[in-house]
Write an enzyme that holds these catalytic residues in place. Structure first.
Site, short mmCIF file in Angstrom:
data_model
loop_
_atom_site.label_atom_id
_atom_site.label_comp_id
_atom_site.label_asym_id
_atom_site.label_seq_id
_atom_site.Cartn_x
_atom_site.Cartn_y
_atom_site.Cartn_z
N GLU A 122 -6.70 4.27 7.98
CA GLU A 122 -6.80 5.82 7.73
C GLU A 122 -8.02 6.41 7.04
O GLU A 122 -8.23 7.60 7.20
CB GLU A 122 -5.21 5.99 6.88
CG GLU A 122 -4.12 5.86 7.64
CD GLU A 122 -2.84 5.40 6.74
OE1 GLU A 122 -2.99 5.45 5.70
OE2 GLU A 122 -1.91 4.81 7.51
N HIS B 114 -9.12 0.81 5.13
CA HIS B 114 -7.75 0.96 5.36
C HIS B 114 -8.19 1.89 7.18
O HIS B 114 -9.21 2.72 6.76
CB HIS B 114 -6.92 1.68 4.61
CG HIS B 114 -5.79 1.69 5.27
ND1 HIS B 114 -5.35 2.68 5.99
CD2 HIS B 114 -4.57 0.87 5.03
CE1 HIS B 114 -3.72 2.24 6.70
NE2 HIS B 114 -3.74 1.08 5.89
N GLY C 107 2.68 1.81 10.91
CA GLY C 107 3.50 2.87 10.81
C GLY C 107 4.12 3.33 12.04
O GLY C 107 4.94 4.37 12.04
N GLY D 189 2.79 -1.10 4.23
CA GLY D 189 2.81 0.06 4.00
C GLY D 189 4.22 0.59 3.85
O GLY D 189 4.97 0.29 2.74
N GLY D 190 4.98 1.14 4.60
CA GLY D 190 6.33 1.63 4.68
C GLY D 190 7.25 0.97 3.82
O GLY D 190 7.80 1.60 2.93
N GLU E 76 -5.31 -5.43 10.46
CA GLU E 76 -4.45 -4.35 10.73
C GLU E 76 -4.20 -3.64 12.12
O GLU E 76 -5.32 -2.61 12.25
CB GLU E 76 -4.23 -3.39 9.81
CG GLU E 76 -3.98 -4.03 8.30
CD GLU E 76 -3.62 -2.96 7.22
OE1 GLU E 76 -2.36 -3.08 6.70
OE2 GLU E 76 -4.09 -1.79 7.07
N ASN F 266 0.92 -1.07 -0.03
CA ASN F 266 -0.17 -0.14 -0.07
C ASN F 266 0.89 1.28 -0.13
O ASN F 266 1.56 1.47 1.01
CB ASN F 266 -0.70 -0.03 1.13
CG ASN F 266 -1.72 1.36 1.39
OD1 ASN F 266 -1.61 2.19 0.50
ND2 ASN F 266 -2.13 1.46 2.66
N TRP F 267 0.86 2.04 -1.18
CA TRP F 267 1.81 2.89 -1.12
C TRP F 267 1.27 4.27 -0.69
O TRP F 267 2.03 5.23 -0.63
CB TRP F 267 2.21 3.27 -2.67
CG TRP F 267 3.07 2.19 -3.30
CD1 TRP F 267 3.63 0.95 -2.60
CD2 TRP F 267 3.64 1.98 -4.67
NE1 TRP F 267 4.17 0.30 -3.36
CE2 TRP F 267 4.37 0.84 -4.84
CE3 TRP F 267 3.52 2.90 -5.83
CZ2 TRP F 267 4.86 0.30 -5.71
CZ3 TRP F 267 4.26 2.30 -7.16
CH2 TRP F 267 4.93 1.13 -7.13
N LYS F 268 0.04 4.28 -0.20
CA LYS F 268 -0.63 5.45 0.22
C LYS F 268 -0.38 6.59 -0.53
O LYS F 268 -0.40 6.59 -1.83
CB LYS F 268 -0.20 5.55 1.64
CG LYS F 268 -0.04 4.39 2.59
CD LYS F 268 -0.02 4.76 3.93
CE LYS F 268 0.06 3.30 4.94
NZ LYS F 268 0.18 3.57 6.29
N SER G 49 3.73 -2.64 10.35
CA SER G 49 4.91 -2.66 10.73
C SER G 49 5.73 -3.90 10.18
O SER G 49 6.65 -4.58 10.87
CB SER G 49 5.20 -2.33 11.85
OG SER G 49 4.88 -0.97 12.29
C1 PEP Z 1 -0.61 0.10 6.16
O1 PEP Z 1 -0.87 1.03 5.97
O2 PEP Z 1 -1.62 -0.66 5.63
C2 PEP Z 1 0.56 -0.51 6.95
C3 PEP Z 1 0.43 -1.76 7.27
O3 PEP Z 1 1.63 0.29 7.34
P1 PEP Z 1 3.11 -0.09 7.67
O4 PEP Z 1 3.50 -1.40 7.34
O5 PEP Z 1 3.89 1.06 7.49
O6 PEP Z 1 2.64 -0.34 9.15
#
Ligand code: PEP
Length: 254
Positions: free
Chosen positions: A100, A98, A176, A237-238, A170, A9-11, A216
């Site tokens: 967010e 998600h 994050g 994500g990251g 999640e 997920n590049w957001k 994470s």
């Molecule tokens: C996400 O936003 O779906 C996510 C899991 O982010 P991260 O891996 O950065 O925690």
């Protein structure tokens, strides 16, 4: 048989040009080093890059997803993008719910259920996200929260819809933040979700739905998480913004 899946997920990161460069890099490492066909790979860039990236990944097996969509097919909804438009641009998947989106755009289970129906009707596979906040976990109310996210969020769907449904657990406190749920903590919730799916849709569907962990995930913890019985991969994500890290997470299945 349920699939192993690693989705990035590049957001709201990467311009079109940067998205193309990252895709080319990911495609390159996969071509040169992929040791396993054990995992399906999905990348979810900004909507602006979906059409271009769908062409860039042709022939590689990499799938392209969006991060959100509207529940109507078209109309006077300024600034929105429909599932039909995403399909026309080349997307095969869409992330719905998600945390967010829930937190910053007030998306609730009822709205998300409509988005899911629209996405499935357009032919997309849905990555539906659920998960509790830190406060919900600490007050031990997370089981009820996750149950509502599953039962209300999947309301009105039938067994054949579930063939194009992926669930991502999640925990919001792990997104994050660098804090990962332990493999045992994640497994406990994944088993709970599978049990809810069993009650609602029956054992065959529950066994076949892939449930991904997100929060994470990094190259150094992916193997332990993905080894758990009910964890079928990750929503990243990251670490999905770096081709090498993303690829090393995929290789946790090799
Ligand atoms: C996400 O936003 O779906 C996510 C899991 O982010 P991260 O891996 O950065 O925690």
């Amino acid at each position: 048989m349920r699939k192993n899946i690693v989705a990035g997920n590049w957001k709201m990161h990467k311009t079109l040009t940067e998205s193309q460069a990252l895709t080319t890099e990911i495609r390159g490492v996969i071509r040169d080093e992929f040791r396993s066909n054990n995992a399906e790979i999905i990348i979810c860039p900004t909507n602006l890059a979906i059409a271009s990236i769908s062409k860039l990944v042709e022939g590689s097996g990499i799938k392209v997803g969006a991060q959100n969509c509207h529940f109507e097919t078209q109309g006077a909804f300024t600034g929105e993008v429909s599932a039909t438009m995403l399909v026309a641009a080349g997307a095969t998947h869409v992330i719905i719910g998600h945390s967010e989106r829930r937190q910053y755009f007030n998306e609730n289970n009822e709205l998300l259920s409509k988005k899911k129906k629209a996405s499935l009707a357009a032919g997309l596979t849905v990555l539906y996200c659920v998960g509790e906040t830190l406060q919900e976990r600490e007050s031990d109310t997370h089981w009820g929260i996750i149950e509502a996210q599953i039962t209300e969020g999947l309301a009105g769907l039938n067994s054949s819809d579930m063939e194009r449904m992926i669930i991502a657990y999640e925990p919001v406190w792990a997104i994050g933040t660098g804090k990962t749920a332990s493999a045992d903590q994640a497994q406990e919730v994944h088993a709970f979700i599978r049990n809810l799916l069993d009650t609602r849709f029956g054992a065959a569907i529950a066994e076949n739905v892939s449930i991904l962990y997100g929060g994470s995930v990094k190259p150094d913890n992916a193997k332990e998480l993905f080894a758990m019985k009910d964890i079928d991969g990750g929503l990243i994500g990251g670490a999905s913004l770096k081709a090498r890290d993303f690829f090393d997470i995929v290789q946790a299945f090799a």
